[in-house]
Design an enzyme around this catalytic site. Structure first.
Site, PDB file in Angstrom:
ATOM      1  N   CYS A  79      49.940  10.982 -16.517  1.00 50.28           N
ATOM      2  CA  CYS A  79      50.250   9.696 -15.874  1.00 50.28           C
ATOM      3  C   CYS A  79      49.031   8.785 -15.963  1.00 50.28           C
ATOM      4  CB  CYS A  79      50.666   9.896 -14.421  1.00 50.28           C
ATOM      5  SG  CYS A  79      51.878  11.220 -14.153  1.00 50.28           S
ATOM      6  N   ALA A  80      48.576   8.513 -17.186  1.00 48.86           N
ATOM      7  CA  ALA A  80      47.240   7.969 -17.419  1.00 48.86           C
ATOM      8  C   ALA A  80      47.110   6.458 -17.272  1.00 48.86           C
ATOM      9  CB  ALA A  80      46.754   8.376 -18.811  1.00 48.86           C
TER      10      ALA A  80
ATOM     11  N   PRO B 200      46.737   2.692 -15.966  1.00 45.23           N
ATOM     12  CA  PRO B 200      46.331   1.842 -17.105  1.00 45.23           C
ATOM     13  C   PRO B 200      45.116   2.349 -17.869  1.00 45.23           C
ATOM     14  CG  PRO B 200      45.517   0.895 -15.067  1.00 45.23           C
ATOM     15  CD  PRO B 200      46.311   2.104 -14.671  1.00 45.23           C
ATOM     16  N   GLY B 201      44.611   3.529 -17.512  1.00 50.67           N
ATOM     17  CA  GLY B 201      43.547   4.133 -18.302  1.00 50.67           C
ATOM     18  C   GLY B 201      42.164   4.110 -17.686  1.00 50.67           C
ATOM     19  N   GLY B 202      42.035   3.625 -16.455  1.00 47.29           N
ATOM     20  CA  GLY B 202      40.715   3.552 -15.831  1.00 47.29           C
ATOM     21  C   GLY B 202      40.066   4.913 -15.654  1.00 47.29           C
TER      22      GLY B 202
ATOM     23  N   GLU C 169      51.566   9.189 -20.844  1.00 51.89           N
ATOM     24  CA  GLU C 169      52.130   8.049 -20.118  1.00 51.89           C
ATOM     25  C   GLU C 169      53.586   7.896 -20.532  1.00 51.89           C
ATOM     26  OE1 GLU C 169      53.285   5.312 -17.804  1.00 51.89           O
ATOM     27  OE2 GLU C 169      51.275   6.158 -17.543  1.00 51.89           O
TER      28      GLU C 169
ATOM     29  N   ASP D 267      56.728  12.560 -20.852  1.00 50.03           N
ATOM     30  CA  ASP D 267      57.071  12.783 -19.453  1.00 50.03           C
ATOM     31  C   ASP D 267      56.267  13.971 -18.929  1.00 50.03           C
ATOM     32  OD1 ASP D 267      58.206  13.204 -16.990  1.00 50.03           O
ATOM     33  OD2 ASP D 267      60.279  13.232 -17.701  1.00 50.03           O
TER      34      ASP D 267
ATOM     35  N   ASP E  12      47.117  12.130 -11.625  1.00 50.67           N
ATOM     36  CA  ASP E  12      47.192  10.931 -10.775  1.00 50.67           C
ATOM     37  C   ASP E  12      48.669  10.566 -10.715  1.00 50.67           C
ATOM     38  OD1 ASP E  12      46.776   8.663  -9.329  1.00 50.67           O
ATOM     39  OD2 ASP E  12      45.769   7.555 -10.917  1.00 50.67           O
TER      40      ASP E  12
ATOM     41  N   CYS F 282      47.334   7.149  -4.778  1.00 50.00           N
ATOM     42  CA  CYS F 282      46.820   6.001  -4.025  1.00 50.00           C
ATOM     43  C   CYS F 282      47.757   5.742  -2.842  1.00 50.00           C
ATOM     44  CB  CYS F 282      46.662   4.769  -4.906  1.00 50.00           C
ATOM     45  SG  CYS F 282      48.139   4.294  -5.830  1.00 50.00           S
TER      46      CYS F 282
END
Length: 435
Positions: free
Chosen positions: A253-254, A256-258, A277, A305, A323, A376
């Protein structure tokens, strides 16, 4: 080209109807208005979304009956008008006239008199009405949906009020220094040379908070890949993985890549890095971040997935960063539309998805490997209770307590709450796979 308030009404109306996110809707409307109006459109939409429940409670005092689904654009303009009168420096007469005129462009000239009457009545009686609402209406007082207020009150009896308050304060601009190509000393020299006021992060060695938000492309070193935008709480993921040379790492689940870029910056000697992703549109964001930091050759990005194994090549991983998709309730101050879009029943669905993904990825982790679970969210149902349940189901899952100065220690993992001038809300737990 559209009138800016017409465009804002379309955005807010779609949010009310649960049709898209604030960022996506704004992006669509940016194409329809003059360049000079884009900042105003963003301020109108973010401000109205942030104060939505307070504004909605106010509107309810003036509307004889709720607007139905065919008239959410009328309601949207009422909310936008109230927001301008309460919180913006636009002269009242201009705010009212421009807001009233926008309804004609939306094809409902019959509502001009209604909107005008409501906004002018607010001018006369608003102060007294707000005093009454502040005493008697919880959604006005705390500016959140009732279900969320009650859930936070139940889950965090000592913290719920500060949580709600901090959700309504704009988060500071936090950057991450690229440890591969720069350092805190180098940044400090650049900041002094360009008169940039900042504070170092408390918990991440690479975190810096700018005292005044600005266009990131004007920050020295950003376009060259020396800095990235990333909240300090999100920067805690990479150290928790205990990275070392030669490891094979999965970032599930990468987008936006931060965090993906941060772990690549943190350990240059990783042998193999795979990023997953599901959403094709969000994969572009990953590539943009990788290319700006010149990291695109050091990992493989797959559209896949994380709750299935269709993508897996059979080789186990030393480290997994999960994440997982979540309610986003720890980042409401940056995404105020979460208060409008999220529903109580979503939490149960998300918790099931989170456990399914964790169950699936556990199969591809080596013995003695480390999995870091992150959200989050501030709801225990998505966080510690997932880890507790997983550990009870799997005898080879060892909860590795995180010893740190940040957050609140929980029976499983650590919980961070959003801080007024600091990090966002986050949850972390670390698991080790035992034989």
């Amino acid at each position: 080209m559209k009138n800016v308030r017409e465009a804002a009404a379309i955005v807010i109306s779609h949010l009310i109807q649960q049709q898209g996110s604030l960022s996506t809707l704004l992006s669509d409307q940016f194409e329809t208005i003059p360049e000079r109006d884009k900042a105003l459109l963003q301020q109108l939409c973010y401000g109205t979304a942030r104060d939505y429940y307070r504004l909605y409670a106010l509107a309810g005092q003036f509307l004889k009956q709720p607007c139905d689904q065919t008239d959410t654009d009328v309601l949207a303009l009422v909310l936008l008008g109230l927001y301008q009168l309460r919180d913006m420096r636009i002269p009242a007469h201009a705010a009212i006239s421009e807001t009233v005129s926008a309804i004609s462009a939306l094809g409902k000239p019959w509502a001009k008199g209604l909107i005008n009457a409501i906004l002018r009545r607010y001018q006369r009686e608003g102060a007294d009405i707000e005093k009454t609402l502040a005493l008697n209406d919880a959604s006005y007082q705390f500016n959140h949906p009732t279900w969320m207020i009650e859930k936070l009150r139940h889950n965090w009896p000592e913290h719920w009020q500060s949580l709600l308050q901090n959700n309504d304060v704009k988060g500071p601009l936090c950057l991450r220094i690229n440890a591969l190509r720069s350092s805190m000393d180098q940044w400090d020299a650049q900041a002094q040379a360009h008169s940039i006021a900042y504070q170092s992060g408390r918990f991440s060695e690479q975190a810096i908070y700018l005292e005044e938000a600005t266009d990131v492309h004007l920050i020295p070193g950003f376009d060259e890949g020396l800095l990235s935008i990333q909240d300090e709480a999100a920067q805690l993921a990479s150290p928790l993985l205990k990275l070392a040379p030669g490891q094979r790492v999965l970032d599930a689940c990468a987008a936006p890549g931060g965090k993906l870029c941060h772990l690549l910056e943190s350990e240059a000697g990783l042998s193999d890095v795979i990023a997953l992703e599901l959403n094709e549109g969000r994969i572009d964001r990953i590539y943009q971040n990788l290319e700006r930091l010149d990291l695109q050759t050091r990992c493989q990005v797959l559209q896949a997935d994380a709750s299935s194994l269709d993508w897996w090549d059979g080789q186990l991983f030393d480290r997994i960063l999960l994440d997982t998709p979540c309610s986003g309730t720890g980042v409401i101050r940056r995404n105020p539309d979460i208060k409008i879009l999220r529903q109580n029943e979503n939490i149960l669905h998300l918790a099931k998805l989170q456990l399914d993904i964790l169950e699936n990825l556990w199969q591809v982790l080596k013995v003695d490997g480390v999995l870091v679970y992150a959200t989050c969210s501030v709801f225990p149902q998505e966080n510690e209770r997932i880890i507790e349940r997983f550990c009870k189901l799997h005898s080879d899952a060892h909860h590795d307590p995180i010893e740190a100065e940040w957050g609140i220690e929980r029976p499983y993992g650590r919980q961070l709450f959003p801080q007024t001038a600091g990090h966002d809300g986050f949850f972390y737990a670390r698991l080790i796979k035992k034989a």
